[in-house]
Design an enzyme around this catalytic site. Structure first.
Site, PDB file in Angstrom:
ATOM      1  N   THR A  46     112.144 -19.904 -12.397  1.00  0.00           N
ATOM      2  CA  THR A  46     112.228 -21.350 -12.598  1.00  0.00           C
ATOM      3  C   THR A  46     112.666 -21.672 -14.020  1.00  0.00           C
ATOM      4  OG1 THR A  46     110.480 -21.634 -10.982  1.00  0.00           O
ATOM      5  CG2 THR A  46     110.849 -23.477 -12.485  1.00  0.00           C
ATOM      6  N   TYR A 134     107.312  -8.141 -11.165  1.00  0.00           N
ATOM      7  CA  TYR A 134     107.758  -9.387 -10.548  1.00  0.00           C
ATOM      8  C   TYR A 134     108.599  -9.034  -9.328  1.00  0.00           C
ATOM      9  CZ  TYR A 134     109.919 -14.082 -10.475  1.00  0.00           C
ATOM     10  OH  TYR A 134     110.358 -15.329 -10.137  1.00  0.00           O
ATOM     11  N   LYS A 162     103.223  -9.747  -9.172  1.00  0.00           N
ATOM     12  CA  LYS A 162     103.450 -11.090  -8.624  1.00  0.00           C
ATOM     13  C   LYS A 162     104.307 -10.887  -7.394  1.00  0.00           C
ATOM     14  CE  LYS A 162     106.082 -15.263 -10.175  1.00  0.00           C
ATOM     15  NZ  LYS A 162     107.027 -15.366  -9.083  1.00  0.00           N
TER      16      LYS A 162
END
Lengths: 296, 296
Positions: A46, A134, A162
């Site tokens: 993001t 990630y 994550k």
């Protein structure tokens, strides 16, 4: 930092040349600090990390750390296509004072598990920065399977993962598979805002959230309800946000959250090209939704 | 340049820091010039363009152009995640003297058709460099459909498309769909070496080839057989290379062709990390295959 609770991922406002608008970024970080999120996830997907130079990533991190003032830890995206570049970014992050790094397996040439293992291990070893893996197949096109997460969880300094949000029927199985592969204390977290509530209810320890990067309160309310054992309330709060989740699924959370930040007059920044801002019709729908939810 | 015949894509030999080994690159380009390929595809996926800085990409291009000496046109990869960076790379390529640019839709945040249209149109408009669209979903995770290729084929300066290889049963249909979408004179080409022969037989005008970047002769022999109308001979020559194609499919053409270049003593370079060189066992198989084919 502890990899638990709510990690809020803001956009990185920047100009058309990719230069970070630090005052706007500080405004976003200030909102998160004041709301009491557990960590700020700077320069995540993001936060458009792959679209920023090393220098701009450092400028963004310095501004965010200064604004956080030590009151909220900063997890920072250090992914890069090249291993040596990811090492340098992790070293930059550590020397600037980030609490941890978020390491995606960015790829162009499709990578093997052994390649991603060596990549992540090199970044951990050569930076000394605590790392959260990630796993974001929708952007990196690499999937961290449980066996690879298990191998990497034994590397000193790699302390969390994550994962992408799982469909409700898969969340418990996914969590059990990962839990069986990693040592106690290794943190399992989720992203995919519209799937996060069920993940938290199933026992995921951390929610890496796009919506919280701009609207921390509704995400914190869900988290607190889960922590209080009130799953019915958590699901009610989550269901209330469904019109926003629908926009996220249809247009990507990144494009929608940029539109929201513009509507809130927090920044006029748009995503880095080639990513285009949403058209006027969709922006109008976004405005309606956040107004109806009492967010804008 | 005409986008037809054989375009040979060499690796870009570089050191561990991503600095191009220009003498080794010149040796590779010299082989291609001497073999009489129709163009050199510098800094393609095989040339690891996304792993090189703008400066190193310019150094590679200057060396290749100098070695080519105007006797073979150079098509050069100008893909980048950011639109402004792709524009700069295309401008660099034009001012250096490249014949054309090869533009992939590199992505991190998944892109829409409108975004890729605007990206490619901006690069064409702002650089003035003739462009070949590079449709490579396996690395970019974006697919150029016929409708988008059709739209882009009307943009001044966009003159060709390099498509992924199609399975034999799909090749004619794919070609017809594209042909119907583009104006006459727009060049349709293929990659995927093990699928290229059927593509050429079906009428594809250009073969963008990894194998030809190191071994131009066997690829030229197939092309010449097709051009002479001898499809049986083309298929025989292609079938003879099947052991090499099998290695390409299993380990990626990039990793295999690096191993071949090492075996031929043309360079000791290995792929950029995180991509790892093949292990000793696979390298031994590669050595056997190229020896059996009379290539090494």
């Amino acid at each position: 930092m502890r990899f638990s609770g709510l990690s809020a991922f803001p956009i990185t406002p920047m100009d058309a040349e990719g230069r970070v608008d630090r005052p706007a970024l500080r405004r976003l970080v200030a909102r998160l600090r004041e709301a009491g999120v557990d960590s700020v996830g700077l320069l995540g997907s993001t936060g458009s990390y792959p679209y920023l130079t090393r220098e701009e990533r450092r400028r963004a991190l310095d501004a965010a750390l200064d604004e956080a003032g030590g009151r909220v830890p900063i997890l920072v995206g250090i992914g890069a296509l090249r291993t040596d570049e990811a090492v340098r970014l992790a070293q930059d992050a550590r020397s600037a004072g980030a609490a941890a790094g978020l390491l995606a397996a960015m790829s162009y040439t499709p990578l093997t598990d052994d390649e991603v293992f060596a990549h992540c291990a090199a970044v951990a070893r050569e930076s000394g920065l605590p790392l959260c893996l990630y796993d974001n197949p929708s952007t990196t096109h690499f999937r961290f399977g449980p066996a690879l997460v298990g191998r990497l969880s034994r590397v000193p300094g790699i302390v969390a993962v994550k994962s992408p949000g799982q469909p409700p029927q898969a969340v418990a199985g996914h969590l059990a598979e990962l839990r069986a592969a990693v040592p106690p204390g290794f943190s399992l977290g989720t992203s995919g805002d519209w799937l996060a509530t069920e993940g938290l209810i199933a026992g995921v320890e951390a929610w890496y959230s796009v919506v919280a990067g701009l609207f921390p309160q509704p995400a914190l309310a869900i988290l607190r309800a889960v922590q209080a054992g009130d799953t019915a309330e958590a699901r009610r709060l989550d269901a209330r946000l469904e019109p926003l989740w629908a926009l996220f699924r249809e247009h990507s959370s990144l494009r929608v959250i940029y539109a929201c930040a513009n509507l809130l007059d927090l920044t006029e920044a748009v995503p880095p090209r080639p990513i285009l801002p949403l058209g006027a019709d969709v922006r109008a729908r976004v405005a309606e939704v956040i107004r109806a939810l009492g967010l804008g």
